[in-house]
Design an enzyme around this catalytic site. Structure first.
Site, mmCIF file in Angstrom:
data_model
loop_
_atom_site.group_PDB
_atom_site.id
_atom_site.type_symbol
_atom_site.label_atom_id
_atom_site.label_comp_id
_atom_site.label_asym_id
_atom_site.label_seq_id
_atom_site.Cartn_x
_atom_site.Cartn_y
_atom_site.Cartn_z
ATOM 1 N N GLY A 69 0.821 -1.202 0.000
ATOM 2 C CA GLY A 69 0.000 0.000 0.000
ATOM 3 C C GLY A 69 0.854 1.251 0.000
ATOM 4 N N VAL A 71 2.559 4.937 1.000
ATOM 5 C CA VAL A 71 3.170 5.509 2.193
ATOM 6 C C VAL A 71 3.109 7.033 2.082
ATOM 7 C CG1 VAL A 71 5.258 5.624 3.608
ATOM 8 C CG2 VAL A 71 4.753 3.543 2.335
ATOM 9 N N ASP A 182 12.345 -9.801 1.477
ATOM 10 C CA ASP A 182 12.123 -8.831 0.406
ATOM 11 C C ASP A 182 13.115 -7.679 0.484
ATOM 12 O OD1 ASP A 182 10.944 -7.911 -1.921
ATOM 13 O OD2 ASP A 182 9.352 -6.828 -0.887
#
Ligand SMILES: *[C@@H]1O[C@H](CO)[C@@H](O)[C@H](O)[C@H]1NC(C)=O
Ligand SMILES: *[C@@H]1O[C@H](CO)[C@@H](O)[C@H](O)[C@H]1NC(C)=O
Ligand SMILES: CC(=O)N[C@H]1CO[C@H](CO)[C@@H](O)[C@@H]1O
Length: 378
Positions: A69, A71, A182
Site C-alpha cells: 500500500g 506511504v 524482500d
C-alpha cells in the site's frame, strides 16, 4: 496531546493483547482526537490524528508505494514528522501483513532497521506509523545519474556495511531469527545522515531456533532479488536474504539495476554481467562512473567478490552475514573464489515456477511496473 513515546523493547504479549483488544472493542471506542499510548510505549494513533497529519492522505504527501500500500508523509500536531503506511484495504492479506509487520517490528530494535512508532485501526483500514526518513530510499539515489553523485564511495561502503549489520541482527542477534524475504534497494530507507534502515517487514518470517529453512507455496518477493531455490521451489532460509543482499551490493557498486543489461545481443542480468567482468579480471569495470574519483579500488574489488559469493547457486555455500561482514571489513580474511552463477539470464525460471508467482499477489512481484506475467508472457 501526549507526546509520542518510542516503543519499548520486547513486550510481545502486551502488544498482541492490545491489538486484539482493539479489534474487539472497535475503533469507535477510541477518543478520536487523542493519541493513546499503550503501557509499553507503542502508540495507538486515532484515525483523526492520522488524517490531520497527512491532510486526508493528500496526493502531495505521498512518499511512494510499498508492496502492501501507499506511504505518506505526515506531521503530528506536536510537529513530529512521521511516515504513514496505509495497508491496502479489503484484502485479508492486508490484515495479515499488518499483524506480521507490527509484531515483528515491535520485537526488533537495531540502528539499521526502521523504527515503528505505532499503529491505527479504523474500520477496514490498517495503518502503520514509522519514524520519517528524510532522504527517501536507496533506489532513489542509486539509479539516478544526478542523485547518484551524492553517494560517493565512502558513503556507499558505509551503506553496505549498515545493511549487512541490520541483516546480521535479524538472522542472528534478534530474539527471534527473522528472514526478511524482500530485501531490495527501495526497502532500504536513508536517515538524515544517509544511514541505511531496512524497512518493510510485511513478508518477513520468523524461524524457530532449530529450523534451518522454510517452504512456502506462496512465493512472494521481488524478481531480480529472489534466489534460485526460492523462485523455483519456494524454499527460503537466511541464505535467501544473503542472495538478495548480494544483488543489492552489486547494484550499489554499479549504480545499475539487475535487469538493465544486454551483452552481445544476449540478455544478461547484473549478476551475469558482474560475473563475466570479474572472470576476465575486469571487475573494476563494474564501477558506477559516479565513483571514479572517490573509489578505493581494493575495497571495491573485495565487494565485487563478496557480492558474487552471496549470489552463488548453492545456498549452503553462500557466506553467512557475519562472514560477509568480516570479509568486507577485515582485509586479512581470505576470500574464496566465486563460482559461476547459473541464474545469469532471464530464461532460467521454469514456467511452472513463474505461474506460481503470477498466481499470487501480482502487485508484490512487480518490477519496474511490469508484473511477472508480462515478463514471462512470451
Ligand atoms: C535479474 O532480472 C531478471 C529479469 O530481467 C530475472 O529473471 C533474474 O532472476 C534476475 N537475476 C537475479 C540474479 O536475481
Ligand atoms: C582479521 O582476520 C585475520 C585472519 O582471519 C584474523 O587473524 C584477525 O584477528 C582479524 N582481525 C580482526 C580485527 O578481526
Ligand atoms: C544527500 C542528501 O540528500 N542528504 C540530505 C539528507 O537529509 C538531510 C536532512 O533533511 C539533508 O540536510 C541532506 O542534504
Amino acid at each position: 496531546m501526549h507526546d509520542m513515546q518510542l516503543l519499548d523493547r520486547f513486550n510481545f504479549t502486551f502488544i498482541t493483547f492490545s491489538v486484539s483488544i482493539l479489534f474487539l472493542i472497535g475503533e469507535d471506542e477510541i477518543d478520536k482526537n487523542k493519541l493513546l499510548v499503550t503501557g509499553h510505549d507503542l502508540s495507538i494513533f486515532s484515525y483523526a490524528s492520522i488524517m490531520a497529519a497527512t491532510c486526508n492522505f493528500a496526493e502531495e504527501n505521498k512518499l511512494g508505494q510499498g508492496g502492501f500500500g501507499p506511504v505518506y508523509k505526515g506531521k503530528l500536531l506536536t510537529g513530529k514528522e512521521i511516515a504513514v503506511k496505509r495497508l491496502s484495504k479489503c484484502s485479508g492479506q492486508g490484515t495479515l501483513e499488518f499483524k506480521n509487520e507490527l509484531i515483528l517490528i515491535y520485537e526488533l530494535q537495531h540502528t539499521n532497521l526502521v523504527q515503528l512508532f505505532g499503529f491505527c485501526v479504523h474500520g477496514e483500514e490498517r495503518i502503520l506509523i514509522y519514524k520519517y526518513m528524510p532522504n527517501k530510499s536507496l533506489d532513489y539515489f542509486l539509479f539516478d545519474t544526478t542523485e547518484g553523485v551524492l553517494l560517493d564511495w565512502h558513503k556507499r561502503f558505509s551503506i553496505i556495511e549498515g545493511i549487512a549489520q541490520g541483516l546480521l541482527y535479524l538472522h542472528k542477534y534478534s530474539r527471534k531469527k527473522v528472514v526478511h524475504r524482500d530485501l531490495k534497494a527501495s526497502n532500504v530507507l536513508l536517515d538524515k545522515s544517509m544511514n541505511p534502515k531496512i524497512s518493510d517487514f510485511g513478508m518477513a518470517r520468523i524461524f524457530t531456533h532449530n529450523e534451518l529453512e522454510g517452504n512456502t507455496g506462496r512465493i512472494v518477493g521481488t524478481l531480480g532479488y529472489m534466489p534460485p531455490e526460492y523462485a523455483m521451489n519456494g524454499v527460503f532460509s537466511v541464505k535467501s536474504d544473503v542472495y538478495s543482499f548480494g544483488v543489492l551490493m552489486l547494484e550499489i557498486l554499479s549504480g545499475r539495476k539487475n535487469n538493465s543489461f544486454y551483452n552481445d545481443g544476449r540478455v544478461l542480468n547484473l549478476v551475469g554481467y558482474a560475473w563475466e567482468l570479474w572472470k576476465e579480471g575486469a571487475g573494476l569495470q563494474l564501477m558506477d562512473s559516479n565513483l571514479r574519483d572517490s573509489c578505493n579500488m581494493d575495497q571495491f574489488l573485495r565487494c565485487v567478490i563478496v557480492g558474487l559469493l552471496c549470489v552463488g547457486d548453492n545456498a549452503a555455500n553462500r557466506p553467512t552475514m557475519s562472514e560477509v561482514i568480516s570479509m568486507l571489513t577485515n582485509e586479512s580474511v581470505p576470500l574464496p573464489e566465486p563460482t559461476k552463477p547459473s541464474f545469469c539470464t532471464e530464461e532460467v525460471i521454469s514456467a511452472s515456477a513463474a505461474s506460481t508467482i503470477v498466481g499470487e499477489k501480482q502487485q508484490i512481484v512487480s518490477m519496474n511496473g511490469m508484473t511477472i506475467s508480462n515478463i514471462y508472457g512470451r
